[in-house]
Scaffold this motif. Structure first.
Motif: not given
Length: 170
Positions: A29-35, A23-25, A163-170
Motif C-alpha cells: 500500500k505504501l509503495i502504491s501510494k508513493a509519488k 507486513t507485505p500488504e 515478496l510473493d505476497e507483496l507482488i500479489d498485493a501491488l
C-alpha cells in the motif's frame, strides 16, 4: 501468510528511532501510494530468486531501479528501467530536494531497498532518515533499523513468500 513483523532484534541502545515492522500488504500500500518511488538494490539481488521477484515488482509498478554495487549485470536484457549509481552517492543525492533524479524528473519520496549488506544500507539510510523527508521501506531478509518500515529477520523461504505476497498485493 508470512508474519514479517516478528524477530526484529536490535543491537543498539534505548532511545534510537527505529523502523516499524511491516507486513507485505502494508508495504504494498505504501509503495502504491508513493509519488516518486525508487527500488534500490544491492549485490545480493543477483540471487536468481530475488532477481526474478524484483523484476516482477518493477514491471508491475513501473518503478525504476537503482542498481548499486555489482548488481547492474543482473538487469541487462530485462525489461526494466535500471540505472547504476553508487549507494553512498544515492544516499547523499536523495537528501537534496533539487536533485533531478536518475531520470531528470525530480528526486524520490520513497526508497524500496532490497539485496544489501545490512550494516552498509543501515549507514546510508541513517543519513536519509535524519536529513530528509524520504521514506525507506526495507523488504529485505534482515530487519533494517534505519528504514522507515522494514520486514523482520526472515528465513530465506519466508522472505521469498513475503515478496510473493507483496507482488500479489501491488
Amino acid at each position: 501468510m508470512v508474519d514479517t513483523t516478528k524477530n526484529t532484534k536490535l543491537f543498539t541502545t534505548y532511545g534510537v528511532t527505529t523502523s516499524k515492522a511491516t507486513t507485505p500488504e502494508v508495504a504494498a500500500k505504501l509503495i502504491s501510494k508513493a509519488k516518486r518511488p525508487l527500488i534500490v538494490v544491492g549485490t545480493k539481488i543477483l540471487d536468481p530468486e530475488l532477481l526474478a521477484r524484483v523484476v516482477k515488482i518493477s514491471q508491475k509498478t513501473n518503478i525504476p531501479i537503482a542498481a548499486t554495487g555489482s548488481s547492474m549485470p543482473g538487469f541487462i536484457d530485462k525489461d526494466v528501467d535500471a540505472k547504476y549509481i553508487n549507494l553512498h552517492q544515492l544516499g547523499f543525492y536523495v537528501t537534496d530536494e533539487n536533485w533531478p533524479g536518475l531520470d531528470g524528473k525530480g528526486t524520490y519520496d520513497t526508497l524500496i531497498v532490497l539485496g544489501h549488506i545490512k550494516y552498509y544500507i543501515n549507514q546510508v539510510l541513517s543519513g536519509t532518515k535524519n536529513f530528509s523527508k524520504v521514506k525507506a521501506i526495507a523488504i529485505d531478509r534482515n530487519y533494517i533499523q534505519n528504514a522507515t518500515m522494514s520486514f523482520g529477520n526472515l528465513s530465506k523461504a519466508d522472505h521469498h513468500a513475503a515478496l510473493d505476497e507483496l507482488i500479489d498485493a501491488l
